[in-house]
Design an enzyme around this catalytic site. Structure first.
Site, PDB file in Angstrom:
ATOM      1  N   GLY A 144       0.817  -1.203   0.000  1.00 37.24           N
ATOM      2  CA  GLY A 144       0.000   0.000   0.000  1.00 37.24           C
ATOM      3  C   GLY A 144       0.850   1.253   0.000  1.00 37.24           C
ATOM      4  N   GLY A 183      -0.350  -4.780   1.465  1.00 30.35           N
ATOM      5  CA  GLY A 183      -1.704  -4.643   0.944  1.00 30.35           C
ATOM      6  C   GLY A 183      -2.068  -5.689  -0.086  1.00 30.35           C
TER       7      GLY A 183
END
Length: 412
Positions: free
Chosen positions: A118, A166
């Site tokens: 992320g 992520g």
């Protein structure tokens, strides 16, 4: 040599228990070992998506009965940002309700990564300026991960290439996770003052023995067949077969395939790939030591056990842990201890509280500075030693917010 996590896949809530009923139906990467994959090169790739518009960052298409999501930031190793999350979640929900869609596939563009993590640099910048993105990113990312876990339709994540942070959240909570010989898996957040989030507190303690805690604290990277042997991937299929797999999912299954239809097809390709990356599990000879040393009630107990182990491996693990944020090590240890006893939704709520504790603390910002901004790779952790991180300090990361409105709402 092959592991399987305790509940066979990461649907540890009700999915595997209800299989019969269902027949109808950040930028993060391995900081601890980045010298092996090129610390600055990886970061530069993840941040150098120059010339790519937001509209192109996620691609959606339907082929027959299959909805296909392609993470399309190859120059950034398909790193996940808030705009991508806000595009993907509504489509995921729409396809789940669409009677013309029988299955969902997610993959990454470019051949190097499924999703390398992320956009944590944007998160820390937002936190310093008071921008709500520091809350919105975690809230909406976790909501997306939770919705993936709730899908009744078959969901196949093609985790080819780098799959970290992520990217792990986008895959491990789905029904099927197809690794290749090029897959690289890690949850290395303790090296930047964070913790293995996106439901890491849920799936990691459900791996065999104390393997999950070992991966969480050290950031150890699994590659290729090891990702399957550890029980993280459901299948190992040669990269050169992936397009054939997708074509068969699209063309050879019923329009509303049962889970067993998909599983059987993937099993066939898995069998055809038996010679791909054929090797014993890389940690096979270390499992007894991992289970012994990482069984401690406190992180200090783990370090002491590794020191007493006396082997070169034990000394290497002590050295690795000494470079991690002491606060991250302790909250991660508590996270997995608590997460092993709760459902995914409660675990994500816990992790959201933890994320905001990191945002308001010191080490996360310092880790990002040292690794991603100044790139001196010399973080100054505060506190600097494990024994200086008190239980009271750790408790603050797990304390519910004063207002219910601040909590993670998974019904949003």
């Amino acid at each position: 040599f092959k592991f399987r996590c305790k509940c066979r896949s990461f649907h540890f809530r009700n999915k595997m228990a209800n299989t019969a009923a269902l027949t109808k139906h950040r930028l993060l990467f391995s900081f601890a070992n980045l010298r092996n994959i090129g610390r600055l090169n990886l970061w530069n790739k993840m941040m150098s998506s120059v010339g790519q518009t937001e509209e192109e960052e996620v691609l959606f298409e339907t082929r027959n009965h299959v909805g296909i999501i392609t993470l399309n930031r190859p120059k950034a190793l398909n790193a996940l940002n808030l705009h991508m999350i806000r595009q993907t979640l509504p489509m995921l929900r729409r396809w789940e309700e669409d009677p013309e869609i029988g299955m969902i596939v997610m993959k990454g563009a470019g051949g190097k990564a499924f999703c390398a993590g992320g956009d944590i640099l944007a998160v820390t910048k937002a936190a310093r300026s008071g921008d709500s993105l520091a809350q919105d990113f975690f809230k909406e990312e976790y909501l997306l991960d939770y919705n993936i876990s709730k899908l009744q339709k078959p969901y196949v994540a093609m985790i080819d290439g780098i799959t970290m942070g992520g990217g792990v959240g986008l895959s491990v909570h789905g029904w099927f996770r197809v690794a290749t010989e090029k897959t690289v898996f890690a949850m290395p957040e303790t090296a930047i003052g964070l913790f293995p989030d996106v439901g890491g507190g849920y799936f990691l303690p459900r791996l065999l023995g104390h393997l999950g805690l070992y991966l969480a604290l050290t950031g150890f990277r699994l590659k290729g067949r090891d990702v399957h042997s550890a029980g993280i991937a459901t299948h190992l299929i040669g990269r050169e077969m992936l397009q054939s797999v997708e074509d068969c999912l699209v063309n050879d299954l019923p329009r509303q395939p049962h889970l067993d239809d998909v599983r059987n097809l993937l099993d066939e390709f898995h069998k055809k790939s038996s010679s791909v990356d054929s090797k014993d599990f890389c940690l096979a000879d270390r499992l007894d030591a991992i289970n012994k040393c990482f069984s401690g009630n406190e992180v200090e107990d783990i370090v002491a056990a590794l020191q007493e182990d006396g082997s070169l491996w034990g000394k290497e693990q002590v050295e690795i842990l000494s470079k991690m944020s002491p606060t991250s090590l302790k909250i991660t240890h508590r996270q997995l201890k608590e997460g092993g006893k709760c459902l995914l939704d409660d675990c994500l709520r816990m992790e959201y509280r933890m994320s905001q504790g990191c945002i308001s603390g010191h080490d996360f910002h310092e880790g990002v500075r040292a690794v991603l901004i100044d790139k001196d790779n010399k973080p100054v952790w505060k506190p600097a030693k494990l024994h200086e991180v008190t239980d009271k300090m750790v408790d603050q990361y797990f304390t519910p917010f004063k207002s219910q409105d601040q909590e993670l709402d998974l019904d949003d």
